[in-house]
Write a protein that holds these residues in place. Structure first.
Motif, PDB file in Angstrom:
ATOM      1  N   ALA A 103       0.847  -1.195   0.000  1.00  0.00           N
ATOM      2  CA  ALA A 103       0.000   0.000   0.000  1.00  0.00           C
ATOM      3  C   ALA A 103       0.883   1.247   0.000  1.00  0.00           C
ATOM      4  N   PRO A 104       0.444   2.307  -0.682  1.00  0.00           N
ATOM      5  CA  PRO A 104       1.212   3.556  -0.641  1.00  0.00           C
ATOM      6  C   PRO A 104       1.458   4.050   0.787  1.00  0.00           C
ATOM      7  N   ALA A 105       0.534   3.774   1.693  1.00  0.00           N
ATOM      8  CA  ALA A 105       0.683   4.234   3.075  1.00  0.00           C
ATOM      9  C   ALA A 105       1.829   3.536   3.804  1.00  0.00           C
ATOM     10  N   TRP A 106       2.286   2.400   3.309  1.00  0.00           N
ATOM     11  CA  TRP A 106       3.401   1.704   3.961  1.00  0.00           C
ATOM     12  C   TRP A 106       4.710   2.462   3.757  1.00  0.00           C
ATOM     13  N   THR A 107       4.865   3.109   2.601  1.00  0.00           N
ATOM     14  CA  THR A 107       6.149   3.707   2.248  1.00  0.00           C
ATOM     15  C   THR A 107       6.136   5.210   2.005  1.00  0.00           C
ATOM     16  N   GLY A 108       4.988   5.810   1.796  1.00  0.00           N
ATOM     17  CA  GLY A 108       4.921   7.231   1.472  1.00  0.00           C
ATOM     18  C   GLY A 108       4.657   8.094   2.698  1.00  0.00           C
ATOM     19  N   VAL A 109       5.425   9.152   2.850  1.00  0.00           N
ATOM     20  CA  VAL A 109       5.307  10.027   4.027  1.00  0.00           C
ATOM     21  C   VAL A 109       3.874  10.534   4.190  1.00  0.00           C
ATOM     22  N   ASN A 110       3.343  11.205   3.177  1.00  0.00           N
ATOM     23  CA  ASN A 110       1.994  11.764   3.288  1.00  0.00           C
ATOM     24  C   ASN A 110       0.919  10.687   3.284  1.00  0.00           C
ATOM     25  N   ASP A 111       1.114   9.637   2.494  1.00  0.00           N
ATOM     26  CA  ASP A 111       0.144   8.542   2.466  1.00  0.00           C
ATOM     27  C   ASP A 111       0.048   7.871   3.843  1.00  0.00           C
ATOM     28  N   PHE A 112       1.193   7.674   4.498  1.00  0.00           N
ATOM     29  CA  PHE A 112       1.215   7.094   5.842  1.00  0.00           C
ATOM     30  C   PHE A 112       0.414   7.972   6.804  1.00  0.00           C
ATOM     31  N   TRP A 113       0.688   9.273   6.790  1.00  0.00           N
ATOM     32  CA  TRP A 113      -0.003  10.206   7.681  1.00  0.00           C
ATOM     33  C   TRP A 113      -1.502  10.204   7.409  1.00  0.00           C
ATOM     34  N   ASN A 114      -1.878  10.366   6.143  1.00  0.00           N
ATOM     35  CA  ASN A 114      -3.295  10.460   5.786  1.00  0.00           C
ATOM     36  C   ASN A 114      -4.050   9.189   6.158  1.00  0.00           C
ATOM     37  N   PHE A 115      -3.426   8.027   5.911  1.00  0.00           N
ATOM     38  CA  PHE A 115      -4.068   6.770   6.294  1.00  0.00           C
ATOM     39  C   PHE A 115      -4.215   6.693   7.816  1.00  0.00           C
ATOM     40  N   GLY A 116      -3.128   6.930   8.533  1.00  0.00           N
ATOM     41  CA  GLY A 116      -3.145   6.787   9.987  1.00  0.00           C
ATOM     42  C   GLY A 116      -4.113   7.727  10.683  1.00  0.00           C
ATOM     43  N   ILE A 117      -4.212   8.949  10.214  1.00  0.00           N
ATOM     44  CA  ILE A 117      -5.107   9.941  10.830  1.00  0.00           C
ATOM     45  C   ILE A 117      -6.570   9.582  10.594  1.00  0.00           C
ATOM     46  N   SER A 118      -6.873   9.008   9.437  1.00  0.00           N
ATOM     47  CA  SER A 118      -8.278   8.732   9.096  1.00  0.00           C
ATOM     48  C   SER A 118      -8.702   7.289   9.345  1.00  0.00           C
ATOM     49  N   ASN A 119      -7.764   6.405   9.644  1.00  0.00           N
ATOM     50  CA  ASN A 119      -8.078   4.987   9.777  1.00  0.00           C
ATOM     51  C   ASN A 119      -8.962   4.700  10.991  1.00  0.00           C
ATOM     52  N   THR A 120     -10.040   3.962  10.746  1.00  0.00           N
ATOM     53  CA  THR A 120     -10.915   3.517  11.840  1.00  0.00           C
ATOM     54  C   THR A 120     -11.023   1.996  11.852  1.00  0.00           C
ATOM     55  N   SER A 121     -10.174   1.341  11.075  1.00  0.00           N
ATOM     56  CA  SER A 121     -10.207  -0.113  10.947  1.00  0.00           C
ATOM     57  C   SER A 121      -8.885  -0.695  11.450  1.00  0.00           C
ATOM     58  N   VAL A 122      -8.523  -1.838  10.928  1.00  0.00           N
ATOM     59  CA  VAL A 122      -7.257  -2.505  11.270  1.00  0.00           C
ATOM     60  C   VAL A 122      -6.092  -1.679  10.724  1.00  0.00           C
ATOM     61  N   GLY A 123      -4.963  -1.751  11.379  1.00  0.00           N
ATOM     62  CA  GLY A 123      -3.768  -1.064  10.901  1.00  0.00           C
ATOM     63  C   GLY A 123      -3.417   0.117  11.780  1.00  0.00           C
ATOM     64  N   VAL A 124      -2.343   0.792  11.396  1.00  0.00           N
ATOM     65  CA  VAL A 124      -1.852   1.913  12.183  1.00  0.00           C
ATOM     66  C   VAL A 124      -2.906   3.017  12.258  1.00  0.00           C
ATOM     67  N   LYS A 125      -3.021   3.585  13.450  1.00  0.00           N
ATOM     68  CA  LYS A 125      -3.877   4.741  13.684  1.00  0.00           C
ATOM     69  C   LYS A 125      -3.010   5.815  14.337  1.00  0.00           C
ATOM     70  N   LEU A 126      -3.225   7.053  13.922  1.00  0.00           N
ATOM     71  CA  LEU A 126      -2.472   8.183  14.452  1.00  0.00           C
ATOM     72  C   LEU A 126      -3.421   9.211  15.041  1.00  0.00           C
ATOM     73  N   LYS A 127      -3.002   9.830  16.132  1.00  0.00           N
ATOM     74  CA  LYS A 127      -3.729  10.960  16.709  1.00  0.00           C
ATOM     75  C   LYS A 127      -2.719  12.088  16.877  1.00  0.00           C
ATOM     76  N   GLU A 128      -2.919  13.160  16.118  1.00  0.00           N
ATOM     77  CA  GLU A 128      -1.972  14.267  16.161  1.00  0.00           C
ATOM     78  C   GLU A 128      -1.831  14.804  17.583  1.00  0.00           C
TER      79      GLU A 128
END
Length: 150
Positions: free
Chosen positions: A63-88
């Protein structure tokens, strides 16, 4: 459940070399987010295999979110399912196992794993392979930082 100490142990093991189970992206855009994703996964966060998820199987199956700086951030901030989740959060609220992304005046360009907070924030990264170095060692004009959770 995310265990940040396991993420830091992984970072310590692989900070100055490359896990052969993952492609080394250093020559094709940078390996920093790939390395941080590996650390977080080693810390117990499961991959998300949705088409726009957060996963790595191979160079051509990731997935682009695995390797891309912005893709990682955007996925983590918005993710509500399995996988990395980020809270600023602020730098002063960071904990070991959290992440920081650096901005150079034009774009967010680098992802770091927080590996220490005593006496100042210390980080680990690939591309300028490092472990337990001060955040102040980096040049940046701005940053964003987030708690990692699952």
């Amino acid at each position: 459940m995310y265990n940040p100490l396991l993420a830091v142990e992984y970072a310590k093991k692989w900070a100055f070399s490359f896990n052969p189970n993952y492609y080394n992206f250093s020559l094709i855009g940078g390996d920093c987010t790939n390395f941080v994703s590996q650390c977080i996964h080693a810390g117990g966060i499961n991959m998300n295999y949705l088409p726009l998820g957060w996963y790595y199987n191979s160079l051509n199956d990731r997935a682009p979110a695995w390797t891309g700086v912005n893709d990682f951030w955007n996925f983590g901030i918005s993710n509500t399912s399995v996988g990395v989740k980020l809270k600023e959060t602020s730098l002063s609220s960071l904990r070991v196992g959290d992440i920081i992304q650096l901005y150079n005046g034009q774009k967010f360009y680098h992802t770091l794993l927080v590996v220490g907070i005593d006496g100042g924030i210390r980080v680990s990264a690939h591309d300028n392979n490092s472990f337990n170095i001060p955040l102040t060692s980096y040049y940046f004009t701005n940053f964003r930082s987030a708690h990692v959770f699952d």
